[in-house]
Design an enzyme around this catalytic site. Sequence first.
Site, PDB file in Angstrom:
ATOM      1  N   VAL A  27       0.863  -1.179   0.000  1.00 23.12           N
ATOM      2  CA  VAL A  27       0.000   0.000   0.000  1.00 23.12           C
ATOM      3  C   VAL A  27       0.900   1.230   0.000  1.00 23.12           C
ATOM      4  CG1 VAL A  27      -1.802   1.255   1.252  1.00 23.12           C
ATOM      5  CG2 VAL A  27      -1.753  -1.252   1.304  1.00 23.12           C
ATOM      6  N   CYS A  28       0.506   2.228  -0.766  1.00 23.66           N
ATOM      7  CA  CYS A  28       1.214   3.515  -0.794  1.00 23.66           C
ATOM      8  C   CYS A  28       2.685   3.272  -1.168  1.00 23.66           C
ATOM      9  CB  CYS A  28       1.045   4.209   0.556  1.00 23.66           C
ATOM     10  SG  CYS A  28       1.345   6.002   0.541  1.00 23.66           S
ATOM     11  N   THR A  29       3.608   3.914  -0.467  1.00 28.12           N
ATOM     12  CA  THR A  29       5.022   3.776  -0.830  1.00 28.12           C
ATOM     13  C   THR A  29       5.618   2.434  -0.437  1.00 28.12           C
ATOM     14  OG1 THR A  29       5.592   4.956   1.196  1.00 28.12           O
ATOM     15  CG2 THR A  29       5.464   6.250  -0.826  1.00 28.12           C
TER      16      THR A  29
END
Lengths: 211, 211
Positions: free
Chosen positions: B99-101
Amino acid sequence: MRIAFLLFDRFTALDVTGPYDVLSHLPGAETTFVAERPGPVANEVGSLRLYADAALADVPRPDVIVVPGGPGQNAHMADGPVRRWLRAADQHSTWTASVCTGSLLLAAAGLLNGRRATTHWLRHDDLVPLGAIPTPERVVFDGKYVTAAGVSAGLDLAFALAGRIAGDFVAQSIQLAHEYDPQPPYRAGSPATAPPAVVEAIRARRAAIVN
Amino acid sequence: MRIAFLLFDRFTALDVTGPYDVLSHLPGAETTFVAERPGPVANEVGSLRLYADAALADVPRPDVIVVPGGPGQNAHMADGPVRRWLRAADQHSTWTASVCTGSLLLAAAGLLNGRRATTHWLRHDDLVPLGAIPTPERVVFDGKYVTAAGVSAGLDLAFALAGRIAGDFVAQSIQLAHEYDPQPPYRAGSPATAPPAVVEAIRARRAAIVN
């Protein structure tokens, strides 16, 4: 601005972590997880433990109160430390908020008498004997009381509350930073859109989900 | 089915609690929070602590790996215990998700070479030197690798992954139980819809948000 997130054994994690992840980014926010005793508190599944920083007595006057739901909420509906803390803290709060069945706790504490409120879609009727007016909306504001529908509705509540507290620009900035542009892969998030067989299955498992 | 959620100091809470709250309700799911050392792990704000149940070495072969992002991710981009665990665990996983970075971590571990992947909208370009193909979608599947855009996209990833693992009916049931029928009060969740001044403000604060 002191924001207190209530924890109790068998809370629903997303009820509290969703709003936390939004409200903790408000300028000047000071967030605390509060429970009867400091230390790890387990969620409804039992495999997630969030750390409570403070006991109830250590946080007597938060500016914002956020109350999650979860099966463990039932243990605090009667008079006891959690209900007494809610009643006392609410006397000085600027905002008192709940997610999912957390509104039943607020209502049981006598804080939603005659007020419009929402909760998990399976539990709307249960607000009535507690004196609140069930309102089938995702987020309901009535004075300083803000209630959200089931679990994930806490995110929508948090962005709406962030806007009231800090203005649209700040709320929108947090939304963009969190890339909150939801695209659910299914249209099953409400009983009106979910396939009827899914609605029936969840109604049949009601006791396991919201009790 | 053993699902391991990676924690590291200064992770983004919702990156991991969103997917957790969905995937932990899959039939037969056994969820573990894993970190370099067991014990409380603080998020990027510092005021939320999730409890890691296990050390990396205690969870060598999870079936599903979920990697969050957050500013603390940078400390694990180089070779070290986290990257080595990711490479080893991934050899046996059925699904490896981020998720995300978190996708930058997967890419730095060499797991996304030549694969389509997404990340926080501010960091798409950073996937290129790490060998991945930036793909501006909310959830990207490429083989057993599943990556989500910023923070809240982890919820959409989790429901999509739940469907692949357990079928549409189960995923839809969890969605209805969580009332995941998002109604954001603002249309600011992506740079395409947010007011231009908000986009500019977030770009200017980029270092504080995703580093």
